[in-house]
Enzyme design. Structure first.
Site, PDB file in Angstrom:
ATOM      1  N   SER A  34       0.837  -1.220   0.000  1.00 49.86           N
ATOM      2  CA  SER A  34       0.000   0.000   0.000  1.00 49.86           C
ATOM      3  C   SER A  34       0.867   1.263   0.000  1.00 49.86           C
ATOM      4  O   SER A  34       0.402   2.337  -0.360  1.00 49.86           O
ATOM      5  CB  SER A  34      -0.895   0.008   1.252  1.00 49.86           C
ATOM      6  N   PHE A  80       7.079  -4.924  11.046  1.00 48.14           N
ATOM      7  CA  PHE A  80       7.239  -3.521  10.643  1.00 48.14           C
ATOM      8  C   PHE A  80       5.957  -2.952  10.050  1.00 48.14           C
ATOM      9  O   PHE A  80       5.788  -1.746   9.994  1.00 48.14           O
ATOM     10  CB  PHE A  80       8.323  -3.405   9.556  1.00 48.14           C
ATOM     11  N   LYS A  84       1.859   4.862   8.748  1.00 47.36           N
ATOM     12  CA  LYS A  84       2.754   5.624   9.639  1.00 47.36           C
ATOM     13  C   LYS A  84       2.793   7.125   9.345  1.00 47.36           C
ATOM     14  O   LYS A  84       3.697   7.834   9.787  1.00 47.36           O
ATOM     15  CB  LYS A  84       4.160   5.055   9.540  1.00 47.36           C
ATOM     16  N   SER A 124       8.205   3.182  18.409  1.00 46.14           N
ATOM     17  CA  SER A 124       8.677   4.530  18.093  1.00 46.14           C
ATOM     18  C   SER A 124       8.813   5.360  19.355  1.00 46.14           C
ATOM     19  O   SER A 124       8.053   5.181  20.307  1.00 46.14           O
ATOM     20  CB  SER A 124       7.663   5.206  17.153  1.00 46.14           C
ATOM     21  N   TYR A 149      -1.548   7.702  15.068  1.00 46.22           N
ATOM     22  CA  TYR A 149      -0.407   6.835  14.676  1.00 46.22           C
ATOM     23  C   TYR A 149       0.404   6.483  15.927  1.00 46.22           C
ATOM     24  O   TYR A 149       0.683   5.318  16.202  1.00 46.22           O
ATOM     25  CB  TYR A 149       0.482   7.531  13.641  1.00 46.22           C
ATOM     26  N   LYS A 153       1.073   2.690  18.121  1.00 46.02           N
ATOM     27  CA  LYS A 153       2.343   2.103  18.582  1.00 46.02           C
ATOM     28  C   LYS A 153       2.287   1.838  20.085  1.00 46.02           C
ATOM     29  O   LYS A 153       2.653   0.770  20.575  1.00 46.02           O
ATOM     30  CB  LYS A 153       3.515   3.045  18.257  1.00 46.02           C
ATOM     31  N   PHE A 178      14.107   6.222  17.196  1.00 52.06           N
ATOM     32  CA  PHE A 178      14.068   7.665  17.267  1.00 52.06           C
ATOM     33  C   PHE A 178      13.805   8.175  15.844  1.00 52.06           C
ATOM     34  O   PHE A 178      12.760   7.827  15.280  1.00 52.06           O
ATOM     35  CB  PHE A 178      15.288   8.188  18.037  1.00 52.06           C
ATOM     36  N   ASN A 179      14.688   8.930  15.234  1.00 52.05           N
ATOM     37  CA  ASN A 179      14.322   9.443  13.903  1.00 52.05           C
ATOM     38  C   ASN A 179      15.183   8.809  12.808  1.00 52.05           C
ATOM     39  O   ASN A 179      16.279   9.309  12.542  1.00 52.05           O
ATOM     40  CB  ASN A 179      14.436  10.971  13.883  1.00 52.05           C
ATOM     41  N   ASN A 199       8.289  14.036   6.726  1.00 46.97           N
ATOM     42  CA  ASN A 199       9.498  14.061   7.549  1.00 46.97           C
ATOM     43  C   ASN A 199      10.571  14.993   6.979  1.00 46.97           C
ATOM     44  O   ASN A 199      10.622  15.266   5.787  1.00 46.97           O
ATOM     45  CB  ASN A 199      10.051  12.635   7.712  1.00 46.97           C
ATOM     46  N   ARG A 231      15.997  16.536  17.524  1.00 49.86           N
ATOM     47  CA  ARG A 231      15.663  15.125  17.445  1.00 49.86           C
ATOM     48  C   ARG A 231      16.928  14.268  17.419  1.00 49.86           C
ATOM     49  O   ARG A 231      18.006  14.768  17.069  1.00 49.86           O
ATOM     50  CB  ARG A 231      14.858  14.844  16.152  1.00 49.86           C
TER      51      ARG A 231
HETATM   52  C1  WQD Z   1      11.656  16.311  12.686  1.00 50.97           C
HETATM   53  C2  WQD Z   1      11.858  17.785  13.011  1.00 50.97           C
HETATM   54  C3  WQD Z   1       9.852  19.093  12.789  1.00 50.97           C
HETATM   55  C4  WQD Z   1       9.522  18.557   8.420  1.00 50.97           C
HETATM   56  C5  WQD Z   1       7.912  11.538  13.247  1.00 50.97           C
HETATM   57  C6  WQD Z   1       7.077  10.482  13.950  1.00 50.97           C
HETATM   58  C7  WQD Z   1       7.959   9.333  14.369  1.00 50.97           C
HETATM   59  C8  WQD Z   1       8.670   8.802  13.161  1.00 50.97           C
HETATM   60  C9  WQD Z   1       9.546   9.909  12.588  1.00 50.97           C
HETATM   61  C10 WQD Z   1       7.481   7.141  11.896  1.00 50.97           C
HETATM   62  C11 WQD Z   1      10.717  18.384  13.823  1.00 50.97           C
HETATM   63  C12 WQD Z   1      10.890  19.523  11.759  1.00 50.97           C
HETATM   64  C13 WQD Z   1       9.953  18.482   9.744  1.00 50.97           C
HETATM   65  C14 WQD Z   1       9.522  19.811   7.753  1.00 50.97           C
HETATM   66  C15 WQD Z   1      10.405  20.838   9.732  1.00 50.97           C
HETATM   67  N1  WQD Z   1       7.759   8.402  12.171  1.00 50.97           N
HETATM   68  N2  WQD Z   1      10.397  19.604  10.378  1.00 50.97           N
HETATM   69  N3  WQD Z   1       9.975  20.904   8.439  1.00 50.97           N
HETATM   70  O1  WQD Z   1       7.979  14.529  13.877  1.00 50.97           O
HETATM   71  O2  WQD Z   1      10.211  13.974  15.027  1.00 50.97           O
HETATM   72  O3  WQD Z   1       8.820  12.115  14.137  1.00 50.97           O
HETATM   73  O4  WQD Z   1       8.646  10.956  12.175  1.00 50.97           O
HETATM   74  O5  WQD Z   1       7.873   6.127  12.376  1.00 50.97           O
HETATM   75  O6  WQD Z   1       7.177   8.321  14.939  1.00 50.97           O
HETATM   76  O7  WQD Z   1       6.528  11.050  15.127  1.00 50.97           O
HETATM   77  O8  WQD Z   1       9.974  13.671  12.550  1.00 50.97           O
HETATM   78  O9  WQD Z   1      11.043  14.398  10.457  1.00 50.97           O
HETATM   79  O10 WQD Z   1       8.586  14.964  10.837  1.00 50.97           O
HETATM   80  O11 WQD Z   1      10.337  16.167  12.132  1.00 50.97           O
HETATM   81  O12 WQD Z   1      10.800  21.860  10.335  1.00 50.97           O
HETATM   82  O13 WQD Z   1       9.138  19.936   6.553  1.00 50.97           O
HETATM   83  O14 WQD Z   1      11.895  18.518  11.793  1.00 50.97           O
HETATM   84  O15 WQD Z   1       9.177  20.224  13.335  1.00 50.97           O
HETATM   85  O16 WQD Z   1      11.267  19.334  14.723  1.00 50.97           O
HETATM   86  P1  WQD Z   1       9.208  13.689  13.966  1.00 50.97           P
HETATM   87  P2  WQD Z   1       9.957  14.787  11.395  1.00 50.97           P
END
Ligand code: WQD
Length: 332
Positions: A34, A80, A84, A124, A149, A153, A178-179, A199, A231
């Site tokens: 998907s 996995f 998400k 996560s 979401y 988890k 984490f990220n 992201n 992060r």
């Molecule tokens: C990171 C930082 C944003 C995009 C999420 C989920 C987590 C995992 C990872 C799935 C933040 C900033 C982002 C943009 C920005 N997902 N940002 N401009 O929100 O920490 O985590 O994704 O498994 O479970 O919660 O990751 O990459 O979206 O954001 O400024 O266009 O970048 O504000 O500070 P996040 P992210």
């Protein structure tokens, strides 16, 4: 070991399969395709020389799942599969709860029926909500998730804890990512989100490629060194290696264990932008805009438990993550 991988053609799973194959394991992969495509199976074969046993099956489809798995000897399942997209989950909560939680329950039933009670679950750091303290240890209480979401988890973690508590013959390892960013150094597999990336890193690489005009930085008024969100970015290959090491806990009959998989270092949005620019020699234009609802200021791991219990630690730097992300974008 014979490892069942759900969500096999996804970003984290595909990188994990590469590391598992290179560590000598046999893979059975399933995915409903998907949010990914079956050509990832060929890409994994291009990297490893091995074509995995793959079935386009949905974990929500009990009869399809049972018919594929009933004759297989599965030693451990790495789970996995799941929807998400944080923003999408707010708009479509029932779809997320049905797919992520309902699908997991169906998977657990089939695993039990085929005699496999070893599970490694893709969780996560989002389950911590706004963490009570940083760096975050596994003892940090789970928090209020800011989207369905994240709740899926958190709820699946509880289901697994209750399952193992009721039947001690299960071994469950919960990995809190984490990220995850970056890509396999070959550039053959990487992160390929549909539509506008939610992201940070895939958005940056699309700005770098000219597909997007500029990055929108969601707020610079957080209580962090430069005001932008902090992060714990971890290279996807480091994360994949964490799964290989997690098999040691399963083989030691761990019962139920939770591990944070992070580097232990927090980087701000602007740290990532500047590192990407330096490593790849590309300017990333950006505009500071309002905070994104649901975002937290700061989140980074204490990886001490995974270091000591699993013998795992992250090896790649933020520079490596920026280099490999861009390498993948350029090649695809
Ligand atoms: C990171 C930082 C944003 C995009 C999420 C989920 C987590 C995992 C990872 C799935 C933040 C900033 C982002 C943009 C920005 N997902 N940002 N401009 O929100 O920490 O985590 O994704 O498994 O479970 O919660 O990751 O990459 O979206 O954001 O400024 O266009 O970048 O504000 O500070 P996040 P992210």
């Amino acid at each position: 070991m014979n490892i069942l991988i759900t969500g096999a053609t996804g970003f984290i799973a595909s990188h994990t399969i590469v590391e598992l194959i290179e560590s000598g394991h046999n893979i059975i992969g399933i995915d409903n395709l998907s949010n990914s495509s079956a050509d990832v199976v060929d890409k994994i074969a291009k990297i490893t020389g091995k074509k995995i046993d793959f079935y386009p099956v949905d974990i929500c489809d009990y009869s399809a799942l049972k018919s594929v798995l009933k004759d297989k000897k599965i030693d451990c399942c790495m789970h996995f599969a799941g929807l998400k997209a944080v923003g999408e989950s707010v708009a479509k909560p029932i779809e997320y709860y049905e797919n992520n939680i309902g699908g997991t329950i169906t998977l657990l039933k089939v695993l039990k029926e085929i005699g496999c009670k070893n599970l490694i679950f893709s969780s996560s750091a989002t389950v911590y909500g706004t963490p009570e303290f940083v760096p975050i240890t596994e003892e940090c209480p789970k928090g209020i998730c800011t989207n369905p979401y994240g709740w899926t988890k958190s709820m699946i973690e509880q289901i697994l804890l209750d399952l193992q508590n009721a039947d001690k013959s299960w071994n469950v390892v919960i990995l809190r990512y984490f990220n995850p960013i970056g890509a396999h150094p070959s550039g053959v597999i990487g992160e390929n989100p549909n539509g506008v990336p939610n992201n940070l890193m895939p958005y940056i690489t699309q700005v770098a490629s000219g597909k997007r005009e500029k990055l929108f930085v969601y707020g610079d008024d957080y209580d962090t060194p430069d005001g932008t969100g902090v992060r714990d970015y971890i290279h996807v290959v480091d994360l994949a290696q964490g799964h290989v090491k997690a098999l040691n806990a399963i083989n030691n009959n761990c019962g139920c264990e939770i591990f944070n998989l992070g580097t232990g270092h927090g980087y701000s949005v602007l740290d990532v932008v500047r590192t990407f620019e330096k490593v790849n020699g590309i300017k990333i234009p950006y505009e500071i805009v309002a905070r994104r609802s649901g975002d937290i200021a700061m989140c980074y791991a204490s990886p001490d438990k995974a270091n000591s219990v699993l013998g795992w630690s992250a090896k790649y730097s933020l520079e490596d993550m920026c280099r490999d992300s861009w390498n993948y974008q350029q090649k695809n």
